[in-house]
Design an enzyme around this catalytic site. Structure first.
Site, mmCIF file in Angstrom:
data_model
loop_
_atom_site.group_PDB
_atom_site.id
_atom_site.type_symbol
_atom_site.label_atom_id
_atom_site.label_comp_id
_atom_site.label_asym_id
_atom_site.label_seq_id
_atom_site.Cartn_x
_atom_site.Cartn_y
_atom_site.Cartn_z
ATOM 1 N N LYS A 1 39.803 62.391 40.034
ATOM 2 C CA LYS A 1 40.928 62.504 39.093
ATOM 3 C C LYS A 1 41.555 61.135 38.865
ATOM 4 O O LYS A 1 41.817 60.735 37.739
ATOM 5 C CB LYS A 1 41.969 63.487 39.623
ATOM 6 C CG LYS A 1 41.554 64.931 39.528
ATOM 7 C CD LYS A 1 41.723 65.527 38.149
ATOM 8 C CE LYS A 1 40.519 65.808 37.324
ATOM 9 N NZ LYS A 1 39.253 66.167 37.767
ATOM 10 N N ASN B 1 45.366 88.450 21.557
ATOM 11 C CA ASN B 1 45.098 87.369 22.505
ATOM 12 C C ASN B 1 45.382 87.936 23.886
ATOM 13 O O ASN B 1 46.474 88.444 24.130
ATOM 14 C CB ASN B 1 46.001 86.161 22.231
ATOM 15 C CG ASN B 1 45.782 85.055 23.275
ATOM 16 O OD1 ASN B 1 44.743 85.003 23.908
ATOM 17 N ND2 ASN B 1 46.782 84.205 23.461
ATOM 18 N N GLY B 2 44.389 87.905 24.763
ATOM 19 C CA GLY B 2 44.598 88.428 26.121
ATOM 20 C C GLY B 2 43.335 89.115 26.610
ATOM 21 O O GLY B 2 42.269 88.995 26.017
ATOM 22 N N LYS C 1 34.284 65.236 27.140
ATOM 23 C CA LYS C 1 34.677 66.478 27.799
ATOM 24 C C LYS C 1 33.444 67.247 28.274
ATOM 25 O O LYS C 1 33.461 67.885 29.309
ATOM 26 C CB LYS C 1 35.487 67.356 26.838
ATOM 27 C CG LYS C 1 36.001 68.660 27.459
ATOM 28 C CD LYS C 1 36.860 68.400 28.668
ATOM 29 C CE LYS C 1 37.241 69.671 29.406
ATOM 30 N NZ LYS C 1 37.839 69.400 30.730
ATOM 31 N N GLU D 1 37.697 65.201 44.969
ATOM 32 C CA GLU D 1 38.262 65.577 43.671
ATOM 33 C C GLU D 1 39.485 64.735 43.342
ATOM 34 O O GLU D 1 39.636 64.262 42.210
ATOM 35 C CB GLU D 1 38.587 67.072 43.653
ATOM 36 C CG GLU D 1 39.324 67.576 42.428
ATOM 37 C CD GLU D 1 38.581 67.368 41.115
ATOM 38 O OE1 GLU D 1 37.374 67.011 41.135
ATOM 39 O OE2 GLU D 1 39.203 67.514 40.050
ATOM 40 N N ARG E 1 44.085 74.918 20.532
ATOM 41 C CA ARG E 1 43.933 75.901 21.618
ATOM 42 C C ARG E 1 42.474 76.180 21.917
ATOM 43 O O ARG E 1 42.128 76.831 22.888
ATOM 44 C CB ARG E 1 44.651 77.206 21.245
ATOM 45 C CG ARG E 1 46.156 77.068 21.075
ATOM 46 C CD ARG E 1 46.766 78.291 20.401
ATOM 47 N NE ARG E 1 46.776 79.456 21.227
ATOM 48 C CZ ARG E 1 47.732 79.747 22.111
ATOM 49 N NH1 ARG E 1 48.736 78.901 22.254
ATOM 50 N NH2 ARG E 1 47.692 80.830 22.856
ATOM 51 N N CYS F 1 43.315 82.452 22.400
ATOM 52 C CA CYS F 1 43.236 82.707 20.953
ATOM 53 C C CYS F 1 44.534 82.273 20.278
ATOM 54 O O CYS F 1 45.548 82.091 20.906
ATOM 55 C CB CYS F 1 43.028 84.200 20.710
ATOM 56 S SG CYS F 1 41.671 84.880 21.655
ATOM 57 N N HIS G 1 32.932 55.020 60.530
ATOM 58 C CA HIS G 1 31.530 54.641 60.236
ATOM 59 C C HIS G 1 31.447 53.712 59.044
ATOM 60 O O HIS G 1 30.449 53.692 58.330
ATOM 61 C CB HIS G 1 30.714 55.911 60.006
ATOM 62 C CG HIS G 1 30.748 56.845 61.172
ATOM 63 N ND1 HIS G 1 29.966 56.683 62.285
ATOM 64 C CD2 HIS G 1 31.534 57.919 61.419
ATOM 65 C CE1 HIS G 1 30.256 57.642 63.159
ATOM 66 N NE2 HIS G 1 31.198 58.399 62.655
ATOM 67 N N GLU H 1 39.099 58.552 37.042
ATOM 68 C CA GLU H 1 38.656 58.836 35.665
ATOM 69 C C GLU H 1 39.797 58.734 34.650
ATOM 70 O O GLU H 1 39.531 58.531 33.467
ATOM 71 C CB GLU H 1 37.971 60.193 35.551
ATOM 72 C CG GLU H 1 38.850 61.409 35.717
ATOM 73 C CD GLU H 1 38.062 62.696 35.485
ATOM 74 O OE1 GLU H 1 37.178 62.726 34.613
ATOM 75 O OE2 GLU H 1 38.335 63.679 36.178
ATOM 76 N N TRP I 1 39.089 82.732 21.098
ATOM 77 C CA TRP I 1 38.483 82.062 22.244
ATOM 78 C C TRP I 1 37.831 83.202 23.034
ATOM 79 O O TRP I 1 38.523 84.001 23.673
ATOM 80 C CB TRP I 1 39.540 81.341 23.067
ATOM 81 C CG TRP I 1 39.035 80.796 24.354
ATOM 82 C CD1 TRP I 1 39.112 81.366 25.592
ATOM 83 C CD2 TRP I 1 38.314 79.575 24.545
ATOM 84 N NE1 TRP I 1 38.498 80.580 26.533
ATOM 85 C CE2 TRP I 1 38.008 79.474 25.936
ATOM 86 C CE3 TRP I 1 37.897 78.561 23.712
ATOM 87 C CZ2 TRP I 1 37.311 78.394 26.470
ATOM 88 C CZ3 TRP I 1 37.212 77.484 24.256
ATOM 89 C CH2 TRP I 1 36.922 77.410 25.602
#
Ligand code: AGP
Length: 613
Positions: free
Chosen positions: A490, A101-102, A608, A486, A27, A2, A509, A493, A75
């Site tokens: 990364k 916020n939290g 996104k 992964e 944010r 937030c 193989h 992309e 948020w």
């Protein structure tokens, strides 16, 4: 996370609040609100969705003369995005208002106690509990009331508080969630979650530390300890950021900021859910009775991209520690193949955004077939969380960079929590194993925090050597095989280098035909049960003049003996290596992409959230 803005001074407060919230929009948020003092009363305006909705509301009103107020962009973590859940929140009288916020970890208990004492709630948020707690102590002054209320609270907070009984005062308080003060020469004082909101008015700032609170009035400011109430001497600092930089809190890209936010994201994801002493896990929001969960006969994990890699790791954990068969599907395959699902199957769609079209389609097919559906998601109130039977939220905060980093390590954290929870329910995990994994999880945030600067410096050096590569091969075995996938994702992309992740045992193989001086190979080789196998695989790479980057355990002489480059990581529970070992791969991709001048936060052709097929 937030956004909070507060001001007290000589200027009209509403434009300052709206401008400050606008500068915190990066944010990520889903609703917004402001409060100011007018005619002796606290006047609130809130709206769901973008800040523009709130601004339109305010434009329809006569100009507000007030010079004190608070603003907030939310948020959502508890309670879906809506006007009624938007901050600011009030006590029963409406004369005490606050923004937060939290995460209040013990809000369930506090809310039940407050309801029992007759308080009336108007939202589903954890934040509103704070307003009613402060209300109960308001027979004194605002500062004492806030201190006494916070003494009952477990969790994290950045708070802004106003009370009509002390109309010239703003109170700020901080534990874990950031809060910074801005001091104007004219005597005006501000508070904000982040520096960008302050920059139009001052570059003189005071950073609150954990367990500190501030009392702001026109022409005066004071910082106190929340617990003792003692005054704290704070140093005023001058900020030389421009607003654009400051949105990234000084980081060059959101992706780098989010890589560095991982310790907090991992901590926030297990906070309040993991018992450090016993390894016991509580997941009340999963929405399933323990006996129904324990009776599950099969688990089907469904996801895309990075989230699919998290699912692949979880398969190893769930089968090993919870003794339940696990299938893993790429969602775009899952949604079209013949599925054998029923009420005994637990389907877990994993998604940062909660909006990915293929994963959402898989969720809907699973529900049609009578399966139990629990999603793992980072966005409260997103479509998947509203259509699943239950949700395990990751608390990574908004992830702005297109390449997923903190959401991924938070997904792994949530999946390990689920593994521990299921293992205990099904009595398939021994207490000492559960405690070892729990302790390993608890140690991770501090460990990642400590290693990040060194790993960034070392990967920056390696990136110099490999930034012009055309291809890359990533190898991993066992629970780290998905991390090889992964790491390759990364790199490809954000740097547009062709990179493939492979099970190290698969080298013979086919992929070994690719090995020569032009083919860099990165191999994950922590000292675990398959370490010797990985060593023999990478020896094969070296025998064919491959260039090898070895990522392994501190103190392992093989790293420098065999690797052309090496990255050494501290010891960690072998099953938690996927979380730790992802970090250097994120940093390597970031450093190479930066050297190649790529748009790290918004890579070409990518979105996104892939909300279309
Ligand atoms: C990850 O870095 C990518 N941006 C992408 O693969 C992403 O993981 C995938 O699109 C799934 O998104 P979701 O987690 O929001 O469902």
């Amino acid at each position: 996370m937030c956004g909070i803005v507060g001001y007290v001074g000589r200027r009209r407060v509403v434009p300052i609040l709206l401008e400050g919230l606008k500068r915190l929009e990066y944010r990520g948020y889903d609703s917004a609100g402001i409060v100011y003092l007018e005619g002796g009363e606290l006047v609130k305006h809130r709206s769901e969705g973008k800040l523009a909705n709130l601004e339109e509301k305010m434009e329809r009103l006569p100009e507000v003369e007030s010079t004190i107020g608070l603003g907030h962009t939310r948020w959502a973590t508890h309670g879906a995005p809506s006007e009624r859940n938007a901050h600011p929140h009030s006590d029963c009288t409406g004369r005490l208002v606050l923004v937060h916020n939290g995460i209040i970890e013990n809000y369930h208990t506090l809310r039940a106690d407050l309801l029992a004492r007759g308080h009336v709630f108007t939202s589903e948020t954890d934040t509103e509990v704070l307003a009613h707690l402060v209300e109960e102590h308001l027979e004194t002054d605002l500062v004492t009331a806030v201190r006494r209320a916070l003494a009952q609270v477990e969790g994290s907070f950045a708070l802004g508080v106003m009370w009509a009984g002390q109309p010239d005062t703003l109170v700020a308080a901080r534990k874990q969630s950031p809060l910074v003060l801005g001091i104007r020469e004219s005597g005006g004082c501000l508070m904000a979650s982040d520096i960008p909101a302050l920059l139009p008015y001052t570059n003189q700032v005071v950073f609150l530390d954990d367990q500190e609170m501030a009392v702001l009035r026109l022409g005066s400011w004071q910082v106190l300890r929340i617990d003792s109430g003692e005054a704290v001497v704070k140093e005023m600092q001058t900020v030389f950021w421009n607003a654009a930089m400051a949105e990234k809190a000084g980081y060059k890209h959101f992706m780098l900021k989010e890589i560095y936010e991982q310790p907090q994201a991992i901590l926030n994801t297990f906070r309040g859910r993991l018992n450090p002493q016993t390894g016991a896990v509580e997941l009340p929001e999963i929405g399933l009775a323990p006996e129904r969960l324990a009776a599950v006969e099969r688990i089907s994990l469904v996801a895309c991209g990075t989230s699919w890699h998290a699912a692949l790791v979880a398969k190893y954990w769930l089968e090993k520690w919870a003794g339940v068969p696990v299938e893993v599907d790429i969602a775009s395959e899952f949604r079209y193949r013949r599925l054998l699902l029923n009420e005994k199957v637990l389907v877990i769609p994993i998604s940062q955004s909660g909006e990915t079209a293929d994963t959402l389609a898989g969720l809907r097919r699973a529900r049609e077939m009578g399966a139990t559906v629990v999603t793992i998601c980072n966005v409260v109130g997103s479509t998947m969380t509203r259509e699943a039977h239950g949700t395990i939220y990751t608390h990574a905060g908004p992830e702005i960079g297109v390449a997923s980093t903190k959401a991924f390590t938070s997904q792994l954290t949530a999946l390990m929590l689920l593994t521990l929870h299921l293992g205990r329910l099904r009595r398939t995990i021994a207490d000492e194993e559960a405690r070892a994994l729990a302790q390993g999880l608890l140690d991770l945030p501090g460990l990642v925090e400590r290693e990040l600067p060194r790993l960034q410096a070392e990967t920056a050096v390696i990136a110099e050597e490999f930034a012009r590569s055309r291809d890359f091969l990533y190898l991993g075995r066992g629970v780290n095989f998905p991390i090889a996938l992964e790491g390759a994702l990364k790199l490809k992309e954000i740097s547009y280098i062709h990179a493939e992740g492979y099970a190290a045992g698969e080298l013979k193989h086919g992929p070994i035909a690719l090995i020569d001086r032009e083919m860099p190979v990165l191999a994950l080789a922590p000292r675990d049960g398959v370490y010797d196998k990985v060593v023999s695989n990478v020896e094969e790479v070296k025998a064919r003049h491959g260039r090898l980057i070895l990522v392994g355990s501190e103190g392992d002489e093989n790293l420098d003996r065999i690797g052309d480059r090496a990255l050494a990581l501290p010891a960690v529970h072998e099953d938690l290596a996927p979380i730790l070992y992802t970090v250097p791969l994120q940093l390597l991709a970031y450093e190479i992409a930066s050297l190649r001048g790529c748009d790290v936060d918004q890579p070409r052709n990518l979105a996104k959230s892939v909300t279309v097929e």
